[in-house]
Design a protein around this motif. Structure first.
Motif, PDB file in Angstrom:
ATOM      1  N   MET A  20       0.849  -1.189   0.000  1.00 29.14           N
ATOM      2  CA  MET A  20       0.000   0.000   0.000  1.00 29.14           C
ATOM      3  C   MET A  20       0.887   1.242   0.000  1.00 29.14           C
ATOM      4  N   THR A  21       0.509   2.289  -0.725  1.00 25.55           N
ATOM      5  CA  THR A  21       1.347   3.489  -0.771  1.00 25.55           C
ATOM      6  C   THR A  21       1.134   4.347   0.472  1.00 25.55           C
ATOM      7  N   TYR A  22       2.146   5.132   0.789  1.00 28.08           N
ATOM      8  CA  TYR A  22       2.018   6.082   1.894  1.00 28.08           C
ATOM      9  C   TYR A  22       0.918   7.099   1.587  1.00 28.08           C
ATOM     10  N   GLY A  23       0.755   7.414   0.302  1.00 27.81           N
ATOM     11  CA  GLY A  23      -0.287   8.350  -0.095  1.00 27.81           C
ATOM     12  C   GLY A  23      -1.674   7.829   0.241  1.00 27.81           C
ATOM     13  N   ALA A  24      -1.876   6.528   0.040  1.00 23.41           N
ATOM     14  CA  ALA A  24      -3.178   5.934   0.347  1.00 23.41           C
ATOM     15  C   ALA A  24      -3.459   5.977   1.850  1.00 23.41           C
ATOM     16  N   ILE A  25      -2.416   5.737   2.649  1.00 26.91           N
ATOM     17  CA  ILE A  25      -2.585   5.817   4.104  1.00 26.91           C
ATOM     18  C   ILE A  25      -2.839   7.261   4.523  1.00 26.91           C
ATOM     19  N   ALA A  26      -2.100   8.195   3.902  1.00 26.45           N
ATOM     20  CA  ALA A  26      -2.287   9.609   4.218  1.00 26.45           C
ATOM     21  C   ALA A  26      -3.715  10.049   3.929  1.00 26.45           C
ATOM     22  N   VAL A  40       5.502  11.859   4.260  1.00 27.69           N
ATOM     23  CA  VAL A  40       5.382  11.140   5.527  1.00 27.69           C
ATOM     24  C   VAL A  40       6.765  10.978   6.139  1.00 27.69           C
ATOM     25  N   LEU A  41       6.762  10.750   7.441  1.00 25.74           N
ATOM     26  CA  LEU A  41       7.972  10.435   8.180  1.00 25.74           C
ATOM     27  C   LEU A  41       7.819   8.996   8.658  1.00 25.74           C
ATOM     28  N   ALA A  42       8.582   8.076   8.057  1.00 26.67           N
ATOM     29  CA  ALA A  42       8.482   6.646   8.374  1.00 26.67           C
ATOM     30  C   ALA A  42       9.742   6.207   9.105  1.00 26.67           C
ATOM     31  N   ASN A  43       9.580   5.841  10.384  1.00 25.53           N
ATOM     32  CA  ASN A  43      10.730   5.469  11.212  1.00 25.53           C
ATOM     33  C   ASN A  43      11.835   6.525  11.148  1.00 25.53           C
ATOM     34  N   GLY A  44      11.403   7.782  11.172  1.00 27.45           N
ATOM     35  CA  GLY A  44      12.356   8.881  11.202  1.00 27.45           C
ATOM     36  C   GLY A  44      12.921   9.286   9.863  1.00 27.45           C
ATOM     37  N   LYS A  45      12.468   8.671   8.765  1.00 21.80           N
ATOM     38  CA  LYS A  45      12.956   9.021   7.434  1.00 21.80           C
ATOM     39  C   LYS A  45      11.834   9.638   6.607  1.00 21.80           C
ATOM     40  N   ILE A  46      12.149  10.734   5.920  1.00 21.87           N
ATOM     41  CA  ILE A  46      11.155  11.393   5.070  1.00 21.87           C
ATOM     42  C   ILE A  46      10.933  10.563   3.813  1.00 21.87           C
ATOM     43  N   GLU A  48       8.431  10.132   0.143  1.00 21.80           N
ATOM     44  CA  GLU A  48       7.432  10.675  -0.770  1.00 21.80           C
ATOM     45  C   GLU A  48       6.200   9.775  -0.764  1.00 21.80           C
ATOM     46  N   LEU A  49       5.062  10.325  -1.136  1.00 25.22           N
ATOM     47  CA  LEU A  49       3.793   9.611  -0.986  1.00 25.22           C
ATOM     48  C   LEU A  49       3.608   8.465  -1.973  1.00 25.22           C
ATOM     49  N   HIS A  50       4.381   8.453  -3.061  1.00 25.41           N
ATOM     50  CA  HIS A  50       4.236   7.355  -4.018  1.00 25.41           C
ATOM     51  C   HIS A  50       4.906   6.072  -3.532  1.00 25.41           C
ATOM     52  N   ARG A  51       5.771   6.190  -2.511  1.00 22.58           N
ATOM     53  CA  ARG A  51       6.496   5.017  -2.000  1.00 22.58           C
ATOM     54  C   ARG A  51       5.522   4.036  -1.356  1.00 22.58           C
ATOM     55  N   VAL A  52       5.890   2.755  -1.398  1.00 19.72           N
ATOM     56  CA  VAL A  52       4.998   1.716  -0.869  1.00 19.72           C
ATOM     57  C   VAL A  52       5.474   1.220   0.489  1.00 19.72           C
ATOM     58  N   LEU A  53       4.522   0.775   1.266  1.00 21.24           N
ATOM     59  CA  LEU A  53       4.762   0.229   2.597  1.00 21.24           C
ATOM     60  C   LEU A  53       5.325  -1.184   2.456  1.00 21.24           C
ATOM     61  N   ASN A  54       6.488  -1.448   3.078  1.00 22.49           N
ATOM     62  CA  ASN A  54       7.059  -2.798   2.969  1.00 22.49           C
ATOM     63  C   ASN A  54       7.572  -3.346   4.290  1.00 22.49           C
TER      64      ASN A  54
END
Length: 554
Positions: A20-26, A40-46, A48-54
């Motif tokens: 699922m993309t970060y954009g979809a969660i946002a 988004v900030l994922a585990n302290g890292k910026i 982009e919203l097109h990136r996927v959750l893994n």
């Protein structure tokens, strides 16, 4: 095989499908925010919203009201503009188009020097941008091997990008594509045009102005307020770069590698000295001027400029006396605090305006005045026997961030004052479509200077920067167009010199600190620049005010 990911948001665990993309969660959490989510900030890292959750992570959201989010919007809108220029005016015009500088909320773009925009073409550019936005076309991010990226931009006659990548240490680079238009952008981007709802394009001077919302009101298109004196000064800076054949970071790196940097330093310093001489001549010609009021934002080089201007004034028979408004700071225990409870050195209320006006009025009346000196280590104003009296040829050169504010010198006759606005208005671009913000140059200057002279570490300086910028917007920028003259203190070579001083300071900021992300951004930017030593920087240069070795001060 794992198909679900656990995500912690605001302390609450949620489960999503892997991929699922970060954009979809946002999008699922957007209603909890008063501004569109940009990153988004994922585990302290910026990310982009097109990136996927893994993987499992802790997630927080960055909106357009956040500084990083606002810059992401601006960057993406600029790509939207250049895509529309490419589609409407053709590749030849788009290839030579340049994002030159900002004026308030306006982003000025040069086109081909022989091309004159019509109102119809401006209308069509606006319509094309809105069409791309309404179709929500993806801003596609593509990972290119560095050689392929150089070949791509060589084929598109974007030589400045080719030169930029020549000095990249990495083996690959990220290129963005929008509706068949390929470009490179330094920094994060939005995932699609649908996020870009607020903008306007108008014809301005010989090019166009892209008008975008400010960070505080990201869903409102502001009216554009022309600042003609600032615009003229920025154009002069561009012309200086053209004279030295250095307009981009790639040009600067070429000069360093080809052994041309020393000559460039001399030419740049000569251009600045000539300009200071012009301002001194204007002061001398006016007659009746007893107070030269110099103002500008933090780390503009006001102190060095005031001394160099004083030398030029002496060539016209005047006897100048440099005075720093900082010497009229209130003692620390009387300094006001900002909304966060920190000492606020940017407000005019931090200055003893009453005493300053009394001293200046006494000097104008011919009295002897005991002049103060502020001790930054003890936080107290001191008197060390510096006594002044104004003779017929004497002139006071007063510098400080509030120099143009009429409240600062309210008791002095207007005809006795000559007002100068100074700022570090960077004339250098990363490339034609990626501007180096003037605030970045000033922040790097201040990091280096404050570490050397005030014992402040980089985290403290970065942490104070938001308050500094807020003070500038409230107390300095509103008065810049009231100046009789403007001076650009930016030196086209200085980032190559500042790099060696700034990088060690920035590397000291640990991941646990809030300022880490800003430090990381600045370090990434400095990677583009080849550092050079400072031995050939003249000892009267504005650059010396920050790196040390100035003949005017420690």
């Amino acid at each position: 095989m794992k198909t679900e990911i656990t995500v912690k948001i605001k302390g609450k665990e949620e489960v999503y499908q892997i991929g699922m993309t970060y954009g979809a969660i946002a999008a699922l959490h957007q209603s909890s925010y008063d501004s569109p989510i940009a990153l988004v900030l994922a585990n302290g890292k910026i990310r982009e919203l097109h990136r996927v959750l893994n993987r499992d992570c802790e997630l927080s959201f960055i909106t357009l009201k956040d500084q990083i989010g606002h810059k992401t919007y601006v960057r993406s809108a600029i790509m939207l503009l250049f895509t529309a220029i490419d589609h409407i005016l053709g590749k030849e015009i788009a290839e030579k188009a340049k994002f030159a500088f900002t004026i308030g909320n306006g982003y000025y773009c040069h086109l081909h020097e022989d091309f004159k925009l019509t109102d119809d073409e401006i209308l069509r550019i606006n319509e094309t941008m809105r069409d791309l936005a309404s179709r929500d076309l993806a801003i596609e991010k593509i990972h290119f091997p560095i050689d392929d990226a150089m070949a791509l931009f060589k084929s598109r006659k974007m030589s400045e990008k080719e030169k930029l990548f020549k000095y990249r240490r990495s083996s690959s680079v990220n290129i963005y594509c929008l509706d068949g238009y390929y470009d490179y952008y330094y920094g994060y981007m939005l995932p699609s045009c649908g996020y870009l709802k607020y903008f306007n394009v108008i014809r301005y001077d010989k090019g166009l102005m892209l008008i975008l919302p400010d960070r505080k009101t990201p869903e409102t298109i502001p009216d554009f307020v022309p600042r003609e004196k600032l615009f003229k000064t920025l154009l002069m800076s561009e012309q200086w770069g053209e004279k030295m054949e250095i307009s981009t970071v790639g040009d600067l790196n070429n000069a360093a590698c080809e052994g041309k940097l020393n000559d460039m330093i001399l030419v740049q310093e000569a251009l600045q000295e000539h300009r200071i001489g012009e301002i001194a001549q204007a002061i001398a010609k006016r007659g009746g001027v007893k107070f030269v009021m110099i103002a500008g934002p933090s780390s503009s080089g006001k102190t060095t400029f005031s001394h160099r201007l004083s030398i030029q004034l002496r060539t016209y028979g005047l006897i100048p006396h440099p005075i720093g408004l900082d010497d009229y700071y209130l003692d620390r225990d009387k300094t006001p605090r900002d909304e966060d409870g920190n000492l606020n050195f940017e407000t005019l209320d931090a200055i003893d305006v009453k005493q300053f006006n009394q001293d200046m009025a006494d000097l104008l009346a011919g009295h002897v005045v005991d002049m103060p000196s502020f001790n930054f280590l003890t936080g107290k104003r001191e008197y060390k026997g510096d006594r002044k009296r104004l003779g017929p040829d004497d002139i006071l050169v007063v510098e400080g961030i509030h120099g143009l504010n009429p409240k600062t010198s309210h008791s002095l006759p207007d005809e006795s004052k000559f007002k100068i606005y100074i700022s570090c208005l960077t004339g250098l671009n990363v490339d034609s479509h990626n501007r180096i913000p003037t605030t970045d140059s000033r922040l790097l200057r201040r990091l280096v200077r404050d570490s050397r002279t005030r014992g402040a570490d980089a985290a403290r300086t970065i942490g104070m920067w938001t308050s500094v910028r807020r003070g500038e917007e409230e107390y300095i920028f509103p008065y810049q167009e009231d100046a009789d003259e403007m001076f650009n203190s930016a030196l086209i070579y200085e980032l190559a010199v500042l790099k060696q001083y700034a990088e060690p300071l920035l590397f000291q900021i640990s991941k646990e600190k809030e300022e880490y992300y800003e430090a990381k951004r600045l370090l990434k930017f400095l990677e583009y620049i080849i550092g050079v030593n400072s031995e050939n920087v003249p000892n009267n240069s504005i650059c010396r005010e920050f790196i040390g070795g100035s003949i005017f001060h420690a």
